[in-house]
Design an enzyme around this catalytic site. Structure first.
Site, PDB file in Angstrom:
ATOM      1  N   GLU A  79       0.810  -1.216   0.000  1.00 19.28           N
ATOM      2  CA  GLU A  79       0.000   0.000   0.000  1.00 19.28           C
ATOM      3  C   GLU A  79       0.847   1.270   0.000  1.00 19.28           C
ATOM      4  OE1 GLU A  79      -2.536  -3.260   1.852  1.00 19.28           O
ATOM      5  OE2 GLU A  79      -0.475  -2.539   2.165  1.00 19.28           O
ATOM      6  N   PHE A 108     -12.424  -6.954  13.292  1.00 17.35           N
ATOM      7  CA  PHE A 108     -11.276  -7.445  12.535  1.00 17.35           C
ATOM      8  C   PHE A 108     -10.887  -6.425  11.463  1.00 17.35           C
ATOM      9  CE2 PHE A 108      -9.667  -9.940   8.828  1.00 17.35           C
ATOM     10  CZ  PHE A 108      -8.456 -10.321   9.397  1.00 17.35           C
ATOM     11  N   GLN A 109      -9.631  -6.075  11.430  1.00 19.96           N
ATOM     12  CA  GLN A 109      -9.049  -5.115  10.480  1.00 19.96           C
ATOM     13  C   GLN A 109      -9.729  -3.753  10.562  1.00 19.96           C
ATOM     14  OE1 GLN A 109      -8.685  -6.939   6.522  1.00 19.96           O
ATOM     15  NE2 GLN A 109      -6.680  -7.738   7.109  1.00 19.96           N
ATOM     16  N   MET A 147      23.879   9.381   3.695  1.00 19.81           N
ATOM     17  CA  MET A 147      23.793  10.674   4.360  1.00 19.81           C
ATOM     18  C   MET A 147      24.000  10.535   5.861  1.00 19.81           C
ATOM     19  SD  MET A 147      23.521  13.886   3.778  1.00 19.81           S
ATOM     20  CE  MET A 147      22.567  14.372   2.332  1.00 19.81           C
ATOM     21  N   LYS A 207     -18.031  -0.629   4.674  1.00 20.96           N
ATOM     22  CA  LYS A 207     -18.331  -1.716   3.733  1.00 20.96           C
ATOM     23  C   LYS A 207     -19.817  -1.784   3.399  1.00 20.96           C
ATOM     24  CE  LYS A 207     -17.442  -6.627   2.884  1.00 20.96           C
ATOM     25  NZ  LYS A 207     -16.800  -7.865   3.402  1.00 20.96           N
TER      26      LYS A 207
END
Length: 618
Positions: A77, A139-140, A505, A189
């Site tokens: 993602e 969940f999630q 760096m 959803k």
């Protein structure tokens, strides 16, 4: 951002009468998911970078039937977010990414923060658990609106199917107007699964959101007077000029006034590097001339810039002799870090166009600036302290030389995306940027792993342009999985890995400030007792890794092979190309202003402090 630019909390769309915004609109009976995809089509989103999961899955079914929206399946993602940013920076359009709830959404946090810092127009669409489960630790589930509230221009939680269309329209409007920025739309959803009607265009309801674009005429006249009265003016140009599409107007203003121009890291290409009025990039690793010009200026005209710490150094010692004209579309930036003598709120294109007219009026009245003595100083500094580098004594590849030759051999109009670190600074100095939107990088957030997915997004949006990602071996190991995405989606970017075997760096800071104690900056195994990378160690072997992901891969470690390797990469356009450049590990970025110190302490090279004489502060 102020209330006119950003709400203080997540917006929950409220029920209201819908009239479709047009008496001739055709009403369709659809699911919320179909409404989402139809809305994306209507706002002109032609590319979406995403990764499906349970809560966003209803949207992926109608997406399969869309002939107007191309979906690119990423491998992570974070890659979707940076790709959307690269797409937006290269094309000027709103970048779009779409992921699922919970970890899918939280993996977008870094690219959203990155887009916010660099004012990139992006709409991030996330699935959310069903509205009845919100707040139950389902969940999630993650409160992505709450998580991203400080790093979005605005965000929405949508729990009703009938609110999807107008919310998408509002999100794109907010992202792309005023000061651009990321907008998040979190959709439950069950809202995606429910039935609704669709008509376009919808009615947008954005009370309090009224970005000011037209500058105040009195402030413009005051700025023009200061410009013609100044002896040592500088046009300090930031990324806002690029985002406003004001590069042509900037060139007219610069040539009209004859004032020196310095372009920040985010503004490279907004004014041609080769132009005689251009004195370079300011900041911690800016050119000596640009840094010193700002320090010794008696007037700074800041256009779409924000006086960030990397430009100012120690703030209370920055530009002590300068009056400030500060023009920005976001009023919250004006006076935030440096008080403005003439504040101007407005779109950079309108501000600069009005300034041109006002300066012309001053010239007509016989008021013209005399900068001859100023240019005498500037040209002496340019000649005495040019940005340069030394080739390694052992005959190995110089990273600066590699990047310079990539720029010199690149086809006209090539877009360059850089990661973050030494290679980013070398790419800003040793490639010539003559056109806008040819330099993409993570400026404010400094996000390692930005380059490969951003280059992917840029190439997806500009398929006819050559796109090079200039990456470090540290950055490359964060997001290189998106090369698989490129290979499978016919996105033939080119990647230069500036491989010095270390987090370059950070290692440079350890060399300069930590007595060469190289704690956890060597990337390859087999380092010797001094922390130097073992020669010949290949963990990972970037050539094999890249080939495994469907790329054509080359390794180059001999300066004699440099041009041949670059030319070969430029000639291959049917798949991604990766070149593993094995470069000298001790190369450093110069000039440099150490963090927390005054810009007066700029170092042209290690142990070399410029000598400006004793009478130049007068």
């Amino acid at each position: 951002m102020p209330m006119t630019e950003q709400a203080t909390g997540a917006h929950h769309p409220q029920p209201r009468a819908r009239n479709g915004g047009s008496s001739s609109a055709t009403v369709e009976h659809v699911t919320g998911a179909q409404s989402l995809i139809r809305s994306l089509e209507e706002v002109g989103a032609d590319t979406v970078f995403g990764l499906p999961g349970g809560c966003i899955l209803p949207a992926y079914d109608p997406l399969m039937d869309s002939t107007r929206v191309r979906h690119i399946l990423v491998r992570h993602e974070q890659g979707a977010g940076h790709a959307a940013t690269g797409y937006a920076q290269a094309t000027g359009k709103v970048g779009v990414c779409m992921v699922t709830s919970g970890p899918g959404a939280t993996n977008l946090v870094t690219p959203i923060a990155d887009a916010a810092m660099d004012s990139v127009p992006m709409v991030a669409i996330t699935g959310q658990v069903a509205s009845g489960a919100i707040g139950t630790d389902a969940f999630q589930e993650a409160d992505i609106c709450g998580i991203t509230m400080p790093i979005t221009k605005h965000n929405f939680l949508v729990t009703r199917a009938e609110d999807i269309a107008h919310t998408i329209a509002e999100a794109f409007h907010i992202a792309s107007t005023g000061r651009p920025g990321p907008v998040l739309v979190d959709i439950a959803k069950d809202a995606l699964q429910s039935k609704t009607t669709f008509s376009w265009p919808p009615v947008m309801d954005l009370p309090g959101y009224r970005p000011v674009t037209k500058p105040h005429a009195k402030q413009i006249r005051e700025a023009a007077k200061l410009i013609t009265q100044a002896k040592r003016p500088v046009l300090y140009v930031g990324g806002g000029v690029m985002k406003a599409g004001a590069t042509a107007e900037l060139k007219v203003l610069a040539e009209l006034t004859g004032a020196p121009v310095t372009t920040t890291l985010m503004a490279l290409g907004s004014f041609p590097d080769s132009h005689p009025l251009h004195v370079g990039m300011p900041g911690m690793h800016g050119s000596v001339t640009a840094v010193t010009a700002l320090q010794k200026a008696d007037l700074i005209v800041a256009l779409g810039a924000r006086f960030d710490d990397r430009v100012t150094g120690k703030l209370d010692s920055f530009a002590p002799y300068a009056k400030i004209v500060h023009a920005d579309i976001d009023p919250a930036e004006i006076g935030k870090n440096r008080a403005a003598d003439v504040p101007i709120v407005g779109d950079a294109r309108e501000v600069i166009a009005d300034l041109v007219q006002a300066v012309q009026a001053e010239h007509t009245e016989g008021h013209t600036g005399d900068y001859a003595a100023w240019w005498k100083d500037l040209n002496r500094w340019r000649e005495t302290y040019p940005v340069g580098y030394d080739l390694p004594e052992d005959g190995s590849l110089s990273p600066q030389q590699v990047i310079q030759r990539i720029g010199e051999l690149a086809p006209e109009g090539t877009v360059f995306a850089a990661g973050v670190g030494q290679h980013q600074m070398w790419a800003s100095h040793f490639i010539q940027y003559e056109r806008p939107a040819t330099w993409l990088n993570s400026g404010g957030a400094g996000t390692m792993g930005y380059a490969v997915p951003a280059a992917m997004g840029a190439k997806a949006g500009m398929p006819d342009r050559t796109v090079w990602a200039i990456d470090g071996d540290g950055c490359f190991q964060m997001t290189n999985q998106e090369l698989t995405t490129c290979a499978l989606n016919n996105i033939p970017i080119k990647v230069a890995i500036i491989n010095n075997g270390a987090l370059g760096m950070v290692r440079q800071w350890q060399t300069l400030f930590y007595n060469q104690r190289y704690s956890n900056t060597v990337l390859h195994s087999g380092a010797d007792t001094d922390g130097n990378a073992a020669k010949g160690t290949r963990v990972p072997d970037f050539v094999k890794l890249s080939e495994a992901m469907g790329c054509y891969a080359i390794r180059c470690e001999d300066p004699a092979d440099l041009d041949k390797a670059i030319a070969e990469a430029n000639s291959i356009n049917d798949r991604p190309v990766v070149i593993d450049f094995i470069v000298h590990e001790d190369a450093m970025v110069w000039p440099m202003v150490a963090a927390g110190t005054s810009n007066d302490e700029v170092m042209a090279a290690r142990g070399v402090r410029p000598d400006f004489g004793d009478n130049e502060d007068d």
